[in-house]
Enzyme design. Structure first.
Site, PDB file in Angstrom:
ATOM      1  N   ASN A 129      -8.297   1.860  -3.248  1.00  0.00           N
ATOM      2  CA  ASN A 129      -9.142   1.196  -4.250  1.00  0.00           C
ATOM      3  C   ASN A 129     -10.616   1.447  -3.946  1.00  0.00           C
ATOM      4  O   ASN A 129     -10.995   1.648  -2.794  1.00  0.00           O
ATOM      5  CB  ASN A 129      -8.934  -0.319  -4.200  1.00  0.00           C
ATOM      6  N   TYR A 164      -1.533  -0.261  11.224  1.00  0.00           N
ATOM      7  CA  TYR A 164      -1.759  -0.975   9.962  1.00  0.00           C
ATOM      8  C   TYR A 164      -0.589  -0.747   8.995  1.00  0.00           C
ATOM      9  O   TYR A 164       0.026  -1.699   8.504  1.00  0.00           O
ATOM     10  CB  TYR A 164      -3.072  -0.525   9.306  1.00  0.00           C
ATOM     11  N   TYR A 195     -14.301  12.409   9.065  1.00  0.00           N
ATOM     12  CA  TYR A 195     -13.291  12.616  10.103  1.00  0.00           C
ATOM     13  C   TYR A 195     -12.654  14.013   9.982  1.00  0.00           C
ATOM     14  O   TYR A 195     -12.287  14.441   8.868  1.00  0.00           O
ATOM     15  CB  TYR A 195     -12.161  11.585   9.992  1.00  0.00           C
ATOM     16  N   THR A 216       0.823  -1.205   0.000  1.00  0.00           N
ATOM     17  CA  THR A 216       0.000   0.000   0.000  1.00  0.00           C
ATOM     18  C   THR A 216       0.861   1.261   0.000  1.00  0.00           C
ATOM     19  O   THR A 216       1.983   1.250   0.525  1.00  0.00           O
ATOM     20  CB  THR A 216      -0.896  -0.007   1.261  1.00  0.00           C
ATOM     21  N   ASP A 217       0.298   2.342  -0.534  1.00  0.00           N
ATOM     22  CA  ASP A 217       1.006   3.627  -0.483  1.00  0.00           C
ATOM     23  C   ASP A 217       1.154   4.133   0.955  1.00  0.00           C
ATOM     24  O   ASP A 217       1.988   4.999   1.233  1.00  0.00           O
ATOM     25  CB  ASP A 217       0.301   4.679  -1.354  1.00  0.00           C
ATOM     26  N   GLU A 218       0.357   3.572   1.876  1.00  0.00           N
ATOM     27  CA  GLU A 218       0.415   4.060   3.267  1.00  0.00           C
ATOM     28  C   GLU A 218       1.766   3.805   3.926  1.00  0.00           C
ATOM     29  O   GLU A 218       2.085   4.424   4.939  1.00  0.00           O
ATOM     30  CB  GLU A 218      -0.698   3.431   4.112  1.00  0.00           C
ATOM     31  N   LYS A 236       2.355  -3.272   7.419  1.00  0.00           N
ATOM     32  CA  LYS A 236       2.580  -3.497   5.988  1.00  0.00           C
ATOM     33  C   LYS A 236       4.035  -3.146   5.621  1.00  0.00           C
ATOM     34  O   LYS A 236       4.664  -3.835   4.817  1.00  0.00           O
ATOM     35  CB  LYS A 236       1.614  -2.659   5.145  1.00  0.00           C
TER      36      LYS A 236
END
Ligand code: NAD
Ligand code: DAU
Length: 357
Positions: A191, A161, A218, A136-138, A165
């Site tokens: 996505n 999270y 949020y 993921t880009d996170e 990853k």
């Protein structure tokens, strides 16, 4: 040089992206065997794959990626020559309230899968082999107003999270550097599309609008995400699996940045007409709520390496993709009703407050 797998192991194939990938891959590769290993957590749903139940090339196995003997047996029996690893705990909010399972599945689970895959590859019984880590880009953290994540951006994960990853990505890198294992790593942006579990922003909005429930936004709603249709992601994964050089990392993204509040307004407006409501009616459901702790401000992917090296570009426009997605949810209310019963209600109350479900 193209890699042509004959029998792939997909982990987490009953989830959102994994199931879309399996549909897309089987339709493009009708003679390749696909084994789907999924432990069916709250996020896994075999209804996503009913159309494939009688396909002789497709096989489902219920099990955990952390179960080394099970994984070893599957790799051997099914003569697996590629592992496409989606299985993960994937929701940031859940990682804030309960980080442990994220480390167990995303880090330790990945290490066990890597190790069994290494043995399979080193045994030489299946010839050419690939391990593809879906990331993921996170893992890159958060951007300011400008700039993009490239594959050279240092990892700077901010949530449990994304940290889990990033840990998995580093293990994948280590197995390539240390053992020479033919690994691949993709890092995709947000996505959207069919089979998206309604704890995530877009399907949650659609579900709540249909049911006239508050739309929780949020913080100030100005956080930016870069949205890609899940079927474009699935095609990009296949391209990387078959054509990328072992050891490589590819970003995947649609060059499609949106502030959260703009997405919320768009989904409200598209559903006004579809639900026969007056213009602006759905926007009245918008409710600003307490911000997510450590909320990353902006993600934006530079996917030019993937375009330059392998020729992949997205095929969906956002306009088309979001309209189709909304129509899919409207046409599949039974699917939504099933996944939002039971434990979803408990999660929703815990996340958004008592009485919210
Ligand atoms: P998801 O939560 O919808 O699905 C995860 C699947 O993994 C579920 O079917 C679940 O049952 C399975 N699973 C969980 N733990 C398991 C275990 N221990 N053993 C076997 N199966 C297990 O997730 P998703 O949104 O489809 O994401 C899939 C992958 O793509 C994840 O690795 C995620 O980090 C990555 N990713 C997601 C997005 C996104 O926008 N959703 C973007 C980029 C990357
Ligand atoms: O960028 C890729 C990542 O995208 C994946 O790695 C993750 O698995 C996936 O869950 C997704 O993470 P996000 O945190 O970006 O997605 P989410 O849908 O949870 O939230 C999108 C944005 O919307 C984010 O800025 C938080 C905000 N949000 C989310 C929810 C659920 C709200 O404002 N209200 C909400 O109720």
């Amino acid at each position: 040089m193209t890699f042509a797998p004959k029998s792939i192991l997909v982990t987490g194939g009953a989830g959102f992206i994994g199931s879309n990938f399996i549909h897309s891959f089987i339709s493009n590769n009708p003679y390749c065997n696909v084994t789907n290993l999924d432990s069916l957590t709250y996020a896994g749903n075999l209804k996503n794959l009913t159309a494939l139940e009688s396909n002789p090339c497709y096989r489902f196995v219920k099990g955990d990626i952390g179960d080394a003997p099970l994984v070893a047996g599957l790799l051997l029996e099914q003569k697996i020559d590629a592992v496409v690893h989606f299985a993960a705990e994937s929701h940031v909010d859940r990682s804030i309230t309960g980080p442990e399972i994220f480390v167990r599945t995303n880090v330790l689970g990945t290490q066990i899968l890597l190790d069994e895959s290494r043995k399979q590859w080193q045994s030489g019984t299946v010839g050419d082999f690939r391990f593809l880590q879906i990331s993921t880009d996170e893992v890159y953290g958060s951007l300011g107003e400008t700039g993009y994540f490239t594959e050279e951006t240092p990892l700077a994960a901010n949530s449990p999270y994304s940290a889990s990853k990033a840990g998995a990505d580093l293990l994948v890198r280590a197995y390539h550097e240390t053992f020479g294992m033919p690994t691949l790593n993709t890092r995709c942006s947000n996505n959207y599309g069919p089979y998206h579990f309604p704890e995530k922003l877009i399907p949650l909005l659609i579900h709540n609008i249909i049911n006239k429930k508050p739309l929780p936004v949020y913080g100030d709603g100005l956080n930016v995400r870069d949205w890609l249709h899940v079927r474009d992601h699935a095609v990009a994964i296949e391209v990387v699996l078959k054509r990328a050089a072992p050891g490589s990392v590819y970003n995947i993204g649609g060059n499609n940045e949106w502030k959260n509040i703009d997405i919320v307004n768009l989904v409200c407006d598209l559903l006004d007409s579809r639900l026969g409501r007056s213009t602006g009616e759905n926007r009245r459901l918008i409710t600003f709520v307490r911000d997510r702790p450590g909320h990353d401000r902006r993600y934006a992917i530079d996917a030019s390496r993937l375009k330059r090296d392998l020729g992949w570009v997205p095929s969906y426009t956002f306009e088309q993709g979001i309209a189709e997605t909304i129509d899919w949810y409207l046409a599949n209310q039974e699917w939504v009703a099933e996944v939002t019963s039971g434990s979803y209600r408990e999660y929703y109350e815990q996340q958004y407050g008592r009485g919210a479900a």
